[in-house]
Write a protein that holds these residues in place. Structure first.
Motif, PDB file in Angstrom:
ATOM      1  N   GLN A 263       0.815  -1.225   0.000  1.00  0.00           N
ATOM      2  CA  GLN A 263       0.000   0.000   0.000  1.00  0.00           C
ATOM      3  C   GLN A 263       0.847   1.273   0.000  1.00  0.00           C
ATOM      4  O   GLN A 263       0.361   2.335  -0.384  1.00  0.00           O
TER       5      GLN A 263
ATOM      6  N   HIS B 189       0.729   3.179  -3.084  1.00  0.00           N
ATOM      7  CA  HIS B 189      -0.469   3.975  -3.393  1.00  0.00           C
ATOM      8  C   HIS B 189      -0.694   5.081  -2.374  1.00  0.00           C
ATOM      9  O   HIS B 189      -1.806   5.597  -2.262  1.00  0.00           O
TER      10      HIS B 189
ATOM     11  N   VAL C 219      -4.350   6.650  -1.245  1.00  0.00           N
ATOM     12  CA  VAL C 219      -5.093   5.972  -0.164  1.00  0.00           C
ATOM     13  C   VAL C 219      -4.648   6.441   1.225  1.00  0.00           C
ATOM     14  O   VAL C 219      -5.197   5.983   2.224  1.00  0.00           O
TER      15      VAL C 219
ATOM     16  N   LEU D 168      -2.138   3.475   5.164  1.00  0.00           N
ATOM     17  CA  LEU D 168      -2.955   2.331   5.568  1.00  0.00           C
ATOM     18  C   LEU D 168      -2.089   1.334   6.319  1.00  0.00           C
ATOM     19  O   LEU D 168      -0.931   1.129   5.976  1.00  0.00           O
TER      20      LEU D 168
ATOM     21  N   HIS E  32      -6.994   2.699   8.520  1.00  0.00           N
ATOM     22  CA  HIS E  32      -6.492   3.969   7.993  1.00  0.00           C
ATOM     23  C   HIS E  32      -5.865   4.731   9.144  1.00  0.00           C
ATOM     24  O   HIS E  32      -6.535   5.097  10.096  1.00  0.00           O
TER      25      HIS E  32
ATOM     26  N   ARG F 199      -6.983  10.740   1.971  1.00  0.00           N
ATOM     27  CA  ARG F 199      -7.507   9.678   1.143  1.00  0.00           C
ATOM     28  C   ARG F 199      -8.241  10.301  -0.033  1.00  0.00           C
ATOM     29  O   ARG F 199      -9.034  11.225   0.136  1.00  0.00           O
TER      30      ARG F 199
ATOM     31  N   ALA G  34     -11.365   6.877  -3.748  1.00  0.00           N
ATOM     32  CA  ALA G  34     -11.146   5.770  -2.818  1.00  0.00           C
ATOM     33  C   ALA G  34     -12.234   5.743  -1.755  1.00  0.00           C
ATOM     34  O   ALA G  34     -12.788   4.684  -1.422  1.00  0.00           O
TER      35      ALA G  34
ATOM     36  N   VAL H 122      -4.475   3.790  -9.354  1.00  0.00           N
ATOM     37  CA  VAL H 122      -3.934   2.657  -8.601  1.00  0.00           C
ATOM     38  C   VAL H 122      -3.338   1.634  -9.573  1.00  0.00           C
ATOM     39  O   VAL H 122      -2.225   1.130  -9.372  1.00  0.00           O
TER      40      VAL H 122
END
Lengths: 378, 378, 378
Positions: B191, B194, B198, B201, B223, B228, B232, B319
């Motif tokens: 993650q 990304h 996002v 995370l 989270h 974010r 998402a 993503v």
């Protein structure tokens, strides 16, 4: 016509050969025989005092026209450090390398190394020179054994110089082995490929003749429907004033050249005559340069051909583009499969393969991946 | 869920494997098993009376839709001269090669060679035909043993047809071996890649299960900071109205497919379900085509999903672009090193490698450099 | 000057060697010795908190500048999945991989794997770290045996820091083996290549000296005609106020570096001094990155050099472009012929070949076709 060994009617032998030519060497690995005259440039592209790069089957060639007008052809690598001589400078009848200024005569011998004194010892050997001839607006070289050059005739094209014909010249790179081009032209059953410009044609093979160096096919063409492009119309009727419901087409591979004559119904002479040759470029001969001379009969009305010229050119360019699309697709398939899986059913084509195989030479072993490729301009 | 042989808590085994998988065959040289249904085109790209080119693992395939609406899949090389049939013309339910007009039925048998008479002998064999099915807006072919096609089910996607979900379809070429894609999705520790969309995370592996043909992982996502992306947000809450501080994510490789379900905290059903497969293109399987169906739960407010759609698509595209950048970099490193030097520390990923290795097939020996490459469009 | 073993007048030995260096290993397959400091980037291209990709002889290197200003050089592949670390993120003095967030110290050791607990066992080994030094506006790395780095001096360039000189920096990719660059500069008989900008020059080799690690040549340059570019004029007279009919040029390969000093007639100091090195990029060393520092004497009139600067740069860029055209043509010829067929007649060049051969190392076996190529930006 020479060397015709046998006649054979088109229907005389079963046209179905369910097995590929097993046991025979792969035709796409047969090299073009260098003991012929091959065009490697249009004459007008080699201007006085200028040098250009060309090639035959992986041999890079520098072509230059000296001040006295004669074209010379040298191996395109300086004997010193292998820099292309085509990057050099013409001085009188000599060609000087751009890098350390070594100068060469038209036969490839070194005429000067500026920074070596006369007494400094034996100068190194020069580079290879090729026999050169100019004809039909083309520069021909003889890439084979030099002693055979004088004994080997240039192709004879009587229509080229005739006042009854006018010539349209073609010069195009094609990314395929030259053999695909011979097969393409000889097998007139491929008219489906050109349906958009020639309409629906029914080609009937009347007769074929095969010799050790030649294959000739005579077709009867009947137009059975569909719209025909205006350029096609003009080309088929020029000089004859006739438009038959059926024309005769005589196609001939006379190694290594190819010709096509179209004779309209009841006409005394061809409406056009095509002469072509497909000159391999890279060492692996997976690309070639197609040179074509399309000699079109002049009509009785002066100036009519001049008006028709752009339409005829557009038509022939389109036909050529369609053929190129097909033969380049064949070459790609061969490269992916790494062998010839063609499954021919037309005897004529099996014959021309045999002629191309029998007259060809083994490919020279390639010296690595980066052999002279298709990006080479002429 | 089938074939689950063992359960294993994420922390039950040391996650550190200091040595690469020595002694095992290189996973990037394992071919995808052809005895499954693989999508090779979007249905809407194969229009009635049209033909397109596609491929599975170096096998070129011509897909065409006949006049009656059924799609047929043929080996994309004419039996005659290997010109692609995808350059041809659809006539009713047959496909005619562009070059010499040989015609093929949907099963690959030759229906006509225009210039051969009936009595001319046995026509040559045709080309390979592939079993075809259409579902979920995709054209699936069965590239394996044809007799297995009828016994092999298409993937079941109940959410696809459900009124509670709406599907977003993806189709993208990726220049990597399909195995990198499975590893990418299953290892949620990526993650960080990304983080721009996002936020921060914290994925916690709750449980994983491995079978002979499947690996399933259940993660808890928390989270823990960072901004974010709106897309998402929408994707994670659609249909559920809930936004938990932590969501459950179930990712599963069910050979050769992969799924991902996201279930928000306290929700009864997934906010979205992803189904994906990575179809190898070239013979060396160094490129693939990723097909994805993202089934998003419809919210109670009608039209809300319609408004959110572009934001969700933008988010998923970004993503995917980030994942593609990573997996293509892995592929390039593999090609430079000419072997797999991955040094995996996460047991789950070692498991999915074993599944992909165990269900795969040997790569067919390549027939030269120019195998069917990534430039092929679908 | 060190390691000079023998003196030799330029005319003391026959300059004609009619045979290539048969029996010797192919110089173009000799690798650059890694036990020296090589520049791999301009300092200003590696900004604080940023990471870039570079390479030495097929070894990919990630260069990053930590928050405290020091540059670190790591093997450009994460130990985990080989994704380039140059795609990562600098955090303080560490570099974090973009994919699964593994973090590395400046020496290549792993400082963190976020999803592994302390007790999870021995973390895997890290990646290779390279000794780094910054000087002359360049980032140097030591790609050889690390223990030799401290014992190996950076090149000394007294003119760089001198108030009497101002430096122009060059950094260019060249698609050739580094040896072609050494030969190009040492053989001043190639001035014909630059005739368009330097006019007609007559270079006379006065003396050459060869050592085990060095070759030095002293030329007298006489301008014998032709127009000379304004930039060339300025460069040759800056700082000296003199324009001789003949200048002295001292060119030296001091393995692996090269220098050129131009001293105008009757001047006490060089009008300019060039320092250069050709850093191989790919594993096969068929490409290199040329780094050059051209230190130009400041004239007595303040500001004059500032005004001349653009003209001097344009002149040097053109000369470099011409040299590049020649050496890249040599490389292409070598690749086509798959061996060195150079036929050298100048003893000096035979000497520098021997120095490059004797100080080089064997090329590492290539791991496939896709080795680190020339597209790599610095």
């Amino acid at each position: 016509m020479t060397e015709i060994d046998s006649d054979r009617a088109g229907s005389g032998r079963s046209p179905v050969h369910p097995q590929p030519e097993s046991g025979l060497s792969d035709l796409r690995r047969v090299g073009a025989n260098p003991d012929y005259w091959y065009p490697v440039a249009l004459s007008r592209k080699v201007r006085t005092g200028q040098v250009i790069a060309t090639a035959f089957a992986g041999e890079r060639i520098a072509l230059y026209r000296g001040e006295n007008g004669a074209v010379h052809a040298l191996e395109d690598r300086c004997a010193h450090r292998q820099v292309p001589l085509s990057m050099g400078v013409v001085e009188g009848e000599t060609l000087r390398c751009c890098y350390h200024a070594w100068a060469y005569r038209g036969d490839g011998r070194i005429s000067q190394i500026p920074y070596l004194s006369k007494g400094d010892g034996r100068p190194p050997r020069g580079v290879r020179g090729y026999p050169v001839r100019e004809a039909y607006g083309l520069v021909f070289v003889f890439p084979g054994a030099p002693e055979k050059a004088a004994l080997t005739a240039l192709p004879e094209l009587p229509a080229f110089g005739s006042p009854a014909y006018k010539t349209m010249t073609f010069c195009r790179p094609v990314r395929c082995h030259y053999s695909f081009m011979h097969e393409n032209l000889l097998d007139m059953n491929h008219q489906f490929l050109h349906r958009g410009v020639v309409g629906k044609l029914h080609p009937q093979l009347l007769e074929s003749r095969t010799g050790t160096r030649s294959v000739e096919a005579r077709y009867l063409f009947t137009h059975v429907g569909g719209k025909r492009n205006r350029g096609a119309e003009l080309l088929a009727t020029e000089g004859t004033g006739r438009r038959g419901s059926s024309d005769t087409m005589i196609i001939r591979t006379d190694y290594p050249y190819q010709t096509l004559d179209l004779v309209p119904q009841n006409a005394e002479r061809p409406a056009f005559r095509l002469w072509a040759v497909y000159v391999p470029e890279g060492a692996e001969q997976r690309t070639c340069h197609a040179y074509g001379l399309l000699m079109i009969a002049k009509p009785r009305i002066p100036g009519a051909l001049h008006l028709a010229w752009p339409l005829i050119r557009r038509f022939t360019e389109r036909v050529f583009a369609e053929d190129r699309m097909a033969v380049e697709a064949e070459q790609r398939a061969w490269e992916e499969q790494n062998e010839d899986r063609n499954h021919e059913v037309f005897p004529l084509i099996l014959d021309v393969r045999e002629v191309l195989r029998g007259n060809g030479v083994p490919l020279r072993p390639s010296s690595g991946a980066a052999a002279c490729g298709p990006a080479l301009g002429v």
